[in-house]
Write an enzyme that holds these catalytic residues in place. Sequence first.
Site, PDB file in Angstrom:
ATOM      1  N   CYS A  27      47.736  26.987  25.894  1.00 15.23           N
ATOM      2  CA  CYS A  27      48.017  26.827  24.462  1.00 15.23           C
ATOM      3  C   CYS A  27      47.598  28.031  23.640  1.00 15.23           C
ATOM      4  CB  CYS A  27      47.300  25.596  23.956  1.00 15.23           C
ATOM      5  SG  CYS A  27      47.883  24.140  24.787  1.00 15.23           S
ATOM      6  N   GLU A  28      47.951  29.212  24.065  1.00 14.35           N
ATOM      7  CA  GLU A  28      47.712  30.367  23.199  1.00 14.35           C
ATOM      8  C   GLU A  28      48.662  31.495  23.563  1.00 14.35           C
ATOM      9  OE1 GLU A  28      43.962  32.663  24.086  1.00 14.35           O
ATOM     10  OE2 GLU A  28      43.327  30.669  24.739  1.00 14.35           O
ATOM     11  N   GLY A  72      35.079  45.333  47.268  1.00 17.88           N
ATOM     12  CA  GLY A  72      35.561  43.977  47.034  1.00 17.88           C
ATOM     13  C   GLY A  72      37.077  44.014  46.892  1.00 17.88           C
ATOM     14  N   ARG A  73      37.518  44.553  45.739  1.00 15.55           N
ATOM     15  CA  ARG A  73      38.938  44.598  45.406  1.00 15.55           C
ATOM     16  C   ARG A  73      39.788  45.257  46.498  1.00 15.55           C
ATOM     17  NH1 ARG A  73      40.548  44.875  39.995  1.00 15.55           N
ATOM     18  NH2 ARG A  73      38.442  45.618  39.502  1.00 15.55           N
ATOM     19  N   TYR A 123      41.509  42.323  30.410  1.00 15.62           N
ATOM     20  CA  TYR A 123      41.449  43.788  30.548  1.00 15.62           C
ATOM     21  C   TYR A 123      42.769  44.467  30.228  1.00 15.62           C
ATOM     22  CZ  TYR A 123      37.881  41.922  33.746  1.00 15.62           C
ATOM     23  OH  TYR A 123      36.864  41.203  34.308  1.00 15.62           O
ATOM     24  N   TYR A 143      39.782  38.912  42.093  1.00 15.47           N
ATOM     25  CA  TYR A 143      39.371  38.513  40.737  1.00 15.47           C
ATOM     26  C   TYR A 143      40.408  37.635  40.028  1.00 15.47           C
ATOM     27  CZ  TYR A 143      35.910  42.128  41.636  1.00 15.47           C
ATOM     28  OH  TYR A 143      34.905  42.884  42.205  1.00 15.47           O
ATOM     29  N   SER A 191      34.380  49.542  38.562  1.00 13.22           N
ATOM     30  CA  SER A 191      35.404  48.939  39.411  1.00 13.22           C
ATOM     31  C   SER A 191      36.773  49.504  39.045  1.00 13.22           C
ATOM     32  CB  SER A 191      35.377  47.428  39.176  1.00 13.22           C
ATOM     33  OG  SER A 191      36.032  46.743  40.202  1.00 13.22           O
ATOM     34  N   GLU A 199      30.122  48.807  49.176  1.00 10.06           N
ATOM     35  CA  GLU A 199      30.353  47.368  48.964  1.00 10.06           C
ATOM     36  C   GLU A 199      31.733  47.139  48.363  1.00 10.06           C
ATOM     37  OE1 GLU A 199      25.917  46.275  47.443  1.00 10.06           O
ATOM     38  OE2 GLU A 199      27.514  46.622  46.015  1.00 10.06           O
TER      39      GLU A 199
HETATM   40  N1  LLP Z   1      29.050  46.028  44.024  1.00 10.81           N
HETATM   41  C1  LLP Z   1      28.607  45.703  42.808  1.00 10.81           C
HETATM   42  C2  LLP Z   1      27.178  45.834  42.507  1.00 10.81           C
HETATM   43  C3  LLP Z   1      29.498  45.242  41.821  1.00 10.81           C
HETATM   44  O1  LLP Z   1      29.044  44.931  40.621  1.00 10.81           O
HETATM   45  C4  LLP Z   1      30.867  45.124  42.140  1.00 10.81           C
HETATM   46  C5  LLP Z   1      31.824  44.628  41.153  1.00 10.81           C
HETATM   47  C6  LLP Z   1      31.289  45.460  43.438  1.00 10.81           C
HETATM   48  C7  LLP Z   1      30.352  45.929  44.351  1.00 10.81           C
HETATM   49  C8  LLP Z   1      32.713  45.347  43.887  1.00 10.81           C
HETATM   50  O2  LLP Z   1      33.558  46.161  43.169  1.00 10.81           O
HETATM   51  P1  LLP Z   1      35.107  46.305  43.611  1.00 10.81           P
HETATM   52  O3  LLP Z   1      35.156  47.026  44.932  1.00 10.81           O
HETATM   53  O4  LLP Z   1      35.668  44.935  43.713  1.00 10.81           O
HETATM   54  O5  LLP Z   1      35.701  47.074  42.503  1.00 10.81           O
HETATM   55  N2  LLP Z   1      36.434  41.208  37.090  1.00 10.81           N
HETATM   56  C9  LLP Z   1      36.773  42.607  37.092  1.00 10.81           C
HETATM   57  C10 LLP Z   1      35.970  43.381  38.122  1.00 10.81           C
HETATM   58  C11 LLP Z   1      34.479  43.278  37.935  1.00 10.81           C
HETATM   59  C12 LLP Z   1      33.713  43.963  39.026  1.00 10.81           C
HETATM   60  C13 LLP Z   1      32.278  43.642  38.968  1.00 10.81           C
HETATM   61  N3  LLP Z   1      31.487  44.228  40.000  1.00 10.81           N
HETATM   62  C14 LLP Z   1      38.267  42.769  37.328  1.00 10.81           C
HETATM   63  O6  LLP Z   1      38.953  41.770  37.480  1.00 10.81           O
HETATM   64  O7  LLP Z   1      38.779  43.872  37.332  1.00 10.81           O
END
Ligand code: LLP
Length: 420
Positions: A349-350, A280-281, A322, A379, A207, A278
């Site tokens: 509290c940290e 997301g971000r 991160y 996220y 990601s 796929e």
């Molecule tokens: N597909 C799969 C199988 C995934 O595991 C993920 C993200 C995505 C798609 C979507 O990825 P994106 O387009 O959002 O990068 N919590 C972390 C990000 C963890 C991503 C996990 N998997 C952060 O805040 O940066």
Amino acid sequence: MPPLPRHLLPMTAAVGDGGRLSVGGVDLLDIAAEWGTPAFVYDEAHLRARCREAVDAFGDGVAYASKAFLCKAMAALAYEEGMHIDVSTGGELHVALAAGVPAERLVLHGNNKSEAELARALEVGVGRIIVDSFDEIDRLERMGAEAFVLLRVTPGIEAHTHEYVMTGQEDSKFGFSIASGAAARAVERVRTLPSIELLGLHAHIGSQVFLLHSFQKEVEVLAPFFAPLGLPELVIGGGLGVAYVVGEESPTIYEWSAAIREACTAAGVPAETRVTAEPGRSIVAAAAVTLYTVGTIKQLPGIRTYVAVDGGMSDNPRPVLYGSGYEAFLPRATDAERPKQATIVGKHCESGDVLVRDACLPDDLAVGDVLATPVTGAYGHSMASNYNKVTRPPVLFVRDGQVRPVVRRETLDDLLHLDV
Ligand code: LLP
């Protein structure tokens, strides 16, 4: 430091009289006054535009990775705009179904799907299950129900991103390794099962990946394994990076899909293959700003200035987890120079409870100011917690001058709901 660059703001952001910022035609200070802070404010036009771009770029089958930000309104919006939806747990599946998304538009992920999660998915008829392990194949065989599946494979490449969100390398809990022969064995195994139809392969390299070259390398590794199988679908995962701070620039979804298509052609992926992704971000991150109120300002001469706001690591744990960077600005003076350096912290509290380590802010910043952090749509809400029993912020969609609350603010009584 100059004013916040516009490309870090949601699409409909507009600066009005005296430098006040509105999004979706609504003044952010009015939102703070009416709905309180902290609050996640999403530009609905921006969300819709990014979904449409993804569908236009990749075609039917492109799925929104709902882990980035999910509530019923978001699932419904992504579906309305033509996206499929990737759900990676029974919980995400439940929310997407509750939003009215037809099961056949859902893709179920997960490296450890329980029998209950698989049973629900099969019962409602999810469109695709991304099978991650031999144990899962055993489970599906025992359950005997009909299913359309893709196999998750690890291409064995390292994307340039944070170690915790890198997933394509050999040493990974996800999927079947191509190099070790596990992926080939999994294909054989699944093909012996009469109730399961193997549609294709899936991979995801990580990601917040900025380099299109990383995705092209992924395709180069996948193609020689994929092409001889004669399967109709190839999913290259999510992971497209977004710009969070001054100086960062990210490829667009169109550029991402063009690079992938080019790599597929060059590497011999059959032209009729449904190649999809796929994201997301890249759909949701820049669509939102988080609004806070400044509560205290502590100046330590020669050391630093701490600006404490009314949220923190419970609404945005990414800096703590991160080391992620963010910008900050004052919606009352969007175009102001930002000469003042300060560390923006929350109310937890940290000492690690930092939202922006070296923020640049206008000189006249004062207690009571509404402060905003842009690019907080991915996220943040989805990884929010109740640490210190801080109630989680509401989610507000703004569009055409209207505010639509889609997740209400948690109340103190909500904090007692699970106690028995
Ligand atoms: N597909 C799969 C199988 C995934 O595991 C993920 C993200 C995505 C798609 C979507 O990825 P994106 O387009 O959002 O990068 N919590 C972390 C990000 C963890 C991503 C996990 N998997 C952060 O805040 O940066």
